[in-house]
Motif scaffolding. Sequence first.
Motif, PDB file in Angstrom:
ATOM      1  N   SER A 190      61.090 -52.409  48.582  1.00  0.00           N
ATOM      2  CA  SER A 190      62.159 -52.708  49.535  1.00  0.00           C
ATOM      3  C   SER A 190      61.623 -52.570  50.953  1.00  0.00           C
ATOM      4  O   SER A 190      60.603 -53.166  51.285  1.00  0.00           O
ATOM      5  N   ALA A 223      65.572 -54.028  39.306  1.00  0.00           N
ATOM      6  CA  ALA A 223      65.647 -55.328  39.970  1.00  0.00           C
ATOM      7  C   ALA A 223      66.090 -56.385  38.969  1.00  0.00           C
ATOM      8  O   ALA A 223      65.810 -56.287  37.770  1.00  0.00           O
ATOM      9  N   GLN A 245      65.333 -61.355  41.565  1.00  0.00           N
ATOM     10  CA  GLN A 245      64.661 -60.571  42.600  1.00  0.00           C
ATOM     11  C   GLN A 245      63.163 -60.465  42.317  1.00  0.00           C
ATOM     12  O   GLN A 245      62.334 -60.554  43.228  1.00  0.00           O
ATOM     13  N   GLU A 252      61.475 -63.753  43.113  1.00  0.00           N
ATOM     14  CA  GLU A 252      61.399 -63.958  44.556  1.00  0.00           C
ATOM     15  C   GLU A 252      60.296 -63.103  45.177  1.00  0.00           C
ATOM     16  O   GLU A 252      59.561 -63.565  46.070  1.00  0.00           O
TER      17      GLU A 252
END
Length: 428
Positions: free
Chosen positions: A27, A115, A119, A122
């Motif tokens: 993150s 996740a 996600q 990506e």
Amino acid sequence: MHENNNIEYKREYTSDIKKEVMAFANSDGGVIYVGWDDDGNPYPLTDIDRTLTQITNSIRDSILPDVTMFVGYEVNANGIVITVQEGTHKPYFLPEKGLKPSGVYVRQGASSVPASFDQIREMIKLTDGDKFEAARSLSQELTFSAAAEEFSRCGVEFGENQMRTLGIIGTDELYTNLGLLLSDQCAHTVKFAIFNGTKKGEFKTRKEIDGSVLRQMRYAFDFLSLSNNLAATFSGLDRIEQYDYPEEVVREAMLNSIIHRDYAFSGSIIVNLYDDRMEFVSLGGLMPGLRAEDLFLGISQPRNEKLANVFYRLKHIESYGTGLRRIMQYYENFDIKPEIETTHGAFMLTLPNMNYVRPLTSKRRQKAQHKIIVEYLRHHPFITNEIVQELLSVKQTRAYTIIREMINEGIIIKNGSGKENNEYVLTE
């Protein structure tokens, strides 16, 4: 301070600390305070040195790729402060779980949560770029029995060193999507449909081939060979036998579909067989900057360079950009030629059945050649003798004769003057 998107408190060491580190690295980074309770109050550790060793060992041994360069430690009288920066090689994951939600964590509010697949994809795309074959495979539990068999058949070594050189294993020691395509677990397939007549209607048979793209190549060619009928004609007393489609043409068309399709899409390669033609439909249109007519000149810009290199190493292709030209040469003396249709997301090559179409008479062949040159000049400023040779697969003398024919008929003229000038344009 309370726990939030960038702050986490731990009273003592637990095995879940590696998930918190991973979540911050996946993150925007964050800080983990070990030796503080959930409200941020000091809760001194009884053995700081031992706890620090447990933490560093867990982070080093339990997270892939290596995240240690993004983790810093500060020890004080109360406990340990772990500072985690955002990583540059996302997604970081638990090797025993793999690149799936149970193995990849991200920060969401004050919690570290699994996740989603979207996600994960990506993060891989942002880190590895848009090149599908070079990106890390979501599946790391891969086997390569079909690939090993094909490499052995072709007399090429296939060990870990070769897998790294080819790009099957990336620099992070993880399998790439190229590895996934060559593995027994490849999810992409080739589907065949044989129809009665010349239109989509009644099926004669269907078949789907899965597994490694190298296995698909072998089985697809075998299946098409069984469907390639041999017809006989007579010229005087001589019996002339001819397949519906030359084996070399079928081989080139199948290889082209497998090597150049866009594997970022999950759909299958489709091969349709009719009485009068064979269609190869693959996902992914032409690469940016290319037009259909460019392909017949030998211009090539592989979408999957590493996959093409594997087929080149195995000597299934000779060089890039020559397949379509060879296909056209087989149809040089026939009335109907192979056709290419492209859209933004698909590519279709249609091969006429040689036992269904008429051979060209010399006059029809001449008109067909002139038409190809005119079509080329509608999209290019001029044409030369060398380009005519490439475009029509003819010798220099024949190319010169064709140019003279078109000049005499008033179709083209020389572009400018000068004995050495070799450029021709359409007559206005």
